[in-house]
Enzyme design. Structure first.
Site, PDB file in Angstrom:
ATOM      1  N   GLY A 140       5.696  23.887   2.628  1.00 33.50           N
ATOM      2  CA  GLY A 140       6.753  23.060   3.183  1.00 33.50           C
ATOM      3  C   GLY A 140       8.081  23.248   2.475  1.00 33.50           C
ATOM      4  O   GLY A 140       8.136  23.601   1.305  1.00 33.50           O
ATOM      5  N   CYS A 141       9.154  23.003   3.218  1.00 37.82           N
ATOM      6  CA  CYS A 141      10.500  22.950   2.647  1.00 37.82           C
ATOM      7  C   CYS A 141      11.140  21.696   3.226  1.00 37.82           C
ATOM      8  O   CYS A 141      10.439  20.750   3.552  1.00 37.82           O
ATOM      9  CB  CYS A 141      11.287  24.225   2.988  1.00 37.82           C
ATOM     10  SG  CYS A 141      11.556  24.460   4.749  1.00 37.82           S
ATOM     11  N   ARG A 142      12.448  21.666   3.376  1.00 42.54           N
ATOM     12  CA  ARG A 142      13.083  20.469   3.903  1.00 42.54           C
ATOM     13  C   ARG A 142      12.886  20.356   5.408  1.00 42.54           C
ATOM     14  O   ARG A 142      12.483  19.316   5.911  1.00 42.54           O
ATOM     15  CB  ARG A 142      14.578  20.475   3.558  1.00 42.54           C
ATOM     16  CG  ARG A 142      15.254  19.130   3.775  1.00 42.54           C
ATOM     17  CD  ARG A 142      16.711  19.193   3.391  1.00 42.54           C
ATOM     18  NE  ARG A 142      17.489  19.874   4.402  1.00 42.54           N
ATOM     19  CZ  ARG A 142      17.978  19.288   5.489  1.00 42.54           C
ATOM     20  NH1 ARG A 142      17.770  18.020   5.716  1.00 42.54           N
ATOM     21  NH2 ARG A 142      18.670  19.984   6.367  1.00 42.54           N
TER      22      ARG A 142
END
Length: 115
Positions: free
Chosen positions: A78-80
């Site tokens: 995941g990232c933003r």
């Protein structure tokens, strides 16, 4: 050629993470990770810096992830917002990781689904 990136939505990701069968790999930069992240997440930044001139990719990304996780471990990346993590997931798939999935919509979608 980009590999087909397996994805998981926020609801499914929450279920997998709460079942303790999956690990969460956060690929945001350290300062973003420090502001808030998934419980138990490990942080390996995909980009080392983002400047007006472009993004500096972490040249050690795959090696750093390989030092934390076996290639057959279940990972949710995941990232933003889900864009960086899609690139990171593709890199990991291309490097031989077999059970990685991109979190569609990123950390923001997890925050939304938790409410």
């Amino acid at each position: 050629m980009a590999a087909c990136v397996p994805t998981v939505d926020a609801e499914e990701a929450c279920a997998l993470l709460s079942s303790s069968t999956h690990h969460y790999l956060d690929v945001r930069m350290w300062e973003d990770f420090d502001k808030g992240h998934v419980a138990g997440a490990r942080n390996v930044p995909y980009y080392l810096s983002v400047t007006p001139h472009g993004k500096e990719k972490n040249p050690q990304f795959v090696e750093q992830v390989s030092a934390l996780y076996a290639k057959d471990q279940n990972l949710i990346v995941g990232c933003r917002s889900g864009i960086r993590s899609k690139l990171a997931t593709a890199d990991l798939v291309n490097a031989g990781f077999t059970n990685v999935r991109n979190l569609q919509g990123g950390y923001l979608s997890l925050l939304r689904s938790a409410n």
